[in-house]
Design an enzyme around this catalytic site. Structure first.
Site, PDB file in Angstrom:
ATOM      1  N   HIS A  34       0.875  -1.324   0.093  1.00  0.00           N
ATOM      2  CA  HIS A  34      -0.033   0.121   0.114  1.00  0.00           C
ATOM      3  C   HIS A  34       0.922   0.990  -0.220  1.00  0.00           C
ATOM      4  CE1 HIS A  34       1.077  -0.755   4.114  1.00  0.00           C
ATOM      5  NE2 HIS A  34       1.061   0.502   4.267  1.00  0.00           N
ATOM      6  N   HIS A 115       4.980   6.150  -1.259  1.00  0.00           N
ATOM      7  CA  HIS A 115       5.779   4.639  -1.640  1.00  0.00           C
ATOM      8  C   HIS A 115       5.054   3.350  -1.336  1.00  0.00           C
ATOM      9  CE1 HIS A 115       6.897   5.411   2.419  1.00  0.00           C
ATOM     10  NE2 HIS A 115       7.058   4.060   2.532  1.00  0.00           N
TER      11      HIS A 115
END
Length: 169
Positions: A34, A115
């Site tokens: 995620h 990220h």
């Protein structure tokens, strides 16, 4: 109870991230790959309605957008984390800022760098060895963002979706 706000990328990107996370991320079994929009925070049940109303308003005012993953990088020496980086993108920064405001405003520990974590809590020498190999990997992935999720943490440490918010701006 602990809550967080994330974007789950498409399955192809999750599969690529998981191919590394299996080996290098001790949180592999606790949450799928995620992008964290808001780090874990404590919130009581009484504030949950206000938070979901706020997130619904953010989703209503945000247009779906595309992100690109462009390289493998690390937060070393701040943290022994290896990640797949999201290319600089105003849309995801704006989404993060809107979410982290009003009723959900929290002081951030770190600057927001979108990220997907693929390795963490690695010993120093292992981090350098793994990063030395992975930074050579050519990353060129795109993902359409049309939703984000409010998650909550279960007693066993794993995370599950409380509510999904579709971008409709």
């Amino acid at each position: 109870m602990k809550y967080g706000v994330v974007i789950f990328p498409e399955k192809k990107i999750q599969d690529i991230a998981n191919s590394y996370r299996k080996r290098y991320d001790p949180h592999y079994a606790l949450i799928p790959p995620h992008i964290t929009l808001m780090e874990a925070f404590d919130m009581n049940k009484a504030d949950l309605d206000k938070a979901t109303t706020h997130l619904e308003q953010v989703a209503q005012n945000t247009t779906p957008f595309e992100i690109a993953f462009h390289k493998v990088s690390t937060f070393h020496p701040t943290n022994n984390v290896i990640y797949i980086a999201v290319k600089e993108n105003d849309a995801i920064k704006n989404l993060h800022e809107q979410i982290n405001s009003e009723v959900l405003y929290h002081q951030r520990a770190y600057k927001f760098i979108p990220h997907i974590t693929i390795g963490q809590k690695l010993p120093e020498d292992e981090l350098h060895d793994i990063y030395g190999r992975l930074r050579m990997v050519n990353v060129d992935l795109k993902n359409q963002v049309d939703r984000f999720h409010l998650l909550y943490q279960l007693e066993n440490g794993s995370w599950t979706i409380y509510q999904t918010f579709l971008l409709r701006g």
